[in-house]
Design an enzyme around this catalytic site. Structure first.
Site, PDB file in Angstrom:
ATOM      1  CD  GLU A   1      30.592  21.779   7.422  1.00 49.35           C
ATOM      2  OE1 GLU A   1      29.630  21.026   7.190  1.00 49.35           O
ATOM      3  OE2 GLU A   1      31.138  21.854   8.536  1.00 49.35           O
TER       4      GLU A   1
ATOM      5  CE1 TYR B   1      25.508  21.879   9.406  1.00 49.56           C
ATOM      6  CE2 TYR B   1      26.373  21.373   7.214  1.00 49.56           C
ATOM      7  CZ  TYR B   1      26.497  21.341   8.590  1.00 49.56           C
ATOM      8  OH  TYR B   1      27.620  20.802   9.161  1.00 49.56           O
TER       9      TYR B   1
ATOM     10  CG  ASP C   1      24.045  18.587  10.399  1.00 47.11           C
ATOM     11  OD1 ASP C   1      23.685  18.647  11.605  1.00 47.11           O
ATOM     12  OD2 ASP C   1      25.102  18.044  10.047  1.00 47.11           O
TER      13      ASP C   1
END
Ligand code: SF4
Length: 378
Positions: free
Chosen positions: A40, A123, A141
């Site tokens: 991520e 997020y 996002d």
């Protein structure tokens, strides 16, 4: 509109599509929070194809949170070198150190604790905790926001506070509570591969029948294009010293004598990585650099005659800054002494070296490997 019975059909269609068509990516199929977290962070503002080799090399070098936490920062930056946005790497390591110190090396399960870690916002926390631990958190996002804006025909700037909250409410409402990790990944995958920013492929979309924007013929015009922050042009000048043995000098961090905007501009360039002596110089870069070097070298050595040889400039954009670096080669018998500087072969800096350096520094080093032209001044 998605409601009532159609709600469960919508979820099933999207999840079935995801299970059948998801891309094979190295971080798919794992629920190891460290791996999910790393992917991520690397994927922020970086394309998937660029991330894959970095992700694999990084995990080989730092296979666990403990390994990352205990590594020298320079090693971490070196493994990140070329991926850009280096604050991500430093935050990752600081967060790993906190996880080791506060949570015995285990990524926290609580959203509140996760968001207290450096570099982890709403997020990222939702993505990690839903995929790794099955927490019922909807990840929102830019990709997911675009899909939602089209599904519900939401107009206006999506990043405006109230509108972003509305999108978060919609994302929470749609979340499949039985498999929140798969659900979040399915929404992201739809945004990345089908409901793309330009030319969404509505004919291939598994949830096209629920999409308001498609019904209204607005799929391509949503979301509204955001006003971009004006690009700021930043001009810098760098000194590439080269001695008779082909060695050069690198500094470890922006010079502390710089302040304010100049300091920020140089920090954007080098991001605390090894770099050539550099100064902001909007006009007359050779003279500005010359003055800077005299001041810098006077700290440790007698002022010496410096011949600055202009090299091809290097360009790079970092967020809203468009950086142009004008490198100068300075040939010398002996490299000057500068506190904290590292002496290293220029060819090592020019190659994909083992040093933590930015692409701009590497470009300047490559320019300095070129044959000489006439010098530009004293
Ligand atoms: Fe996006 Fe088109 Fe699917 Fe709507 S129908 S969600 S616009 S790809």
């Amino acid at each position: 509109m998605i409601h009532g019975r159609s709600f469960s059909i919508f979820r099933r269609k999207l999840l079935d599509w995801f299970h059948q068509y998801q891309r094979e990516l190295p971080w798919r199929g794992t629920n190891d929070p460290y791996r999910v977290w790393l992917s991520e962070v690397m994927l922020q503002q970086t394309r998937v194809a660029a991330v894959i080799p970095y992700y694999e090399r990084f995990l080989q070098r730092f296979p666990t949170i403990e390994a990352l936490a205990s590594a020298p920062e320079e090693d971490v930056l070196r493994m990140w070198s070329g991926l850009g946005y280096y604050s991500r790497a430093r935050n990752l390591q600081r967060a790993a150190q906190e996880i080791v110190a506060r949570f015995c090396g285990e990524f926290p399960r609580s959203e509140k604790e996760a968001r207290e870690l450096p570099g982890i916002g709403a997020y990222t926390a939702a993505a990690i905790l839903s995929i790794a631990y099955g927490e019922k958190l909807a990840a929102l996002d830019g990709n997911v926001a675009r899909v939602l804006a089209r599904l519900f025909a939401i107009e206006g700037d999506l990043r405006e506070g109230k509108r972003w909250q509305e999108l978060q409410d919609r994302a929470d409402f749609l979340l499949d509570r039985k498999s929140p990790g798969d659900w979040n990944q399915a929404m992201m995958e739809l945004g990345a591969t089908v409901c793309t920013p330009r030319s969404p492929q509505c004919l291939l979309c598994p949830v096209a029948e629920f999409c308001e924007a498609r019904k209204l013929g607005m799929a391509e015009s949503l979301p509204a294009i955001r006003k971009k922050r004006t690009l700021v042009e930043v001009a810098l000048a760098s000194a590439v010293f080269v001695d008779g043995q082909g060695r050069t000098l690198l500094l470890p961090a922006p010079e502390s004598s710089n302040g304010g905007d100049q300091h920020d501009d140089i920090a954007a360039l080098v991001s605390k990585m090894w770099h050539f002596p550099t100064i902001a110089a909007r006009t007359k870069p050779d003279k500005v650099l010359h003055e800077h070097l005299r001041a810098l070298l006077a700290l440790t050595a007698k002022t010496q005659r410096l011949v600055l040889e202009s090299l091809p400039p290097a360009r790079h954009s970092v967020t809203y800054r468009a950086l142009t670096v004008q490198p100068y080669r300075i040939r010398c018998e002996h490299l000057p002494r500068i506190a904290g500087a590292k002496v290293v072969a220029l060819s090592e800096v020019a190659a994909h070296s083992s040093l933590a350096i930015s692409n701009l520094t590497r470009k300047a080093a490559r320019a300095a490997m070129l044959p000489s032209k006439a010098p530009s001044g004293d």
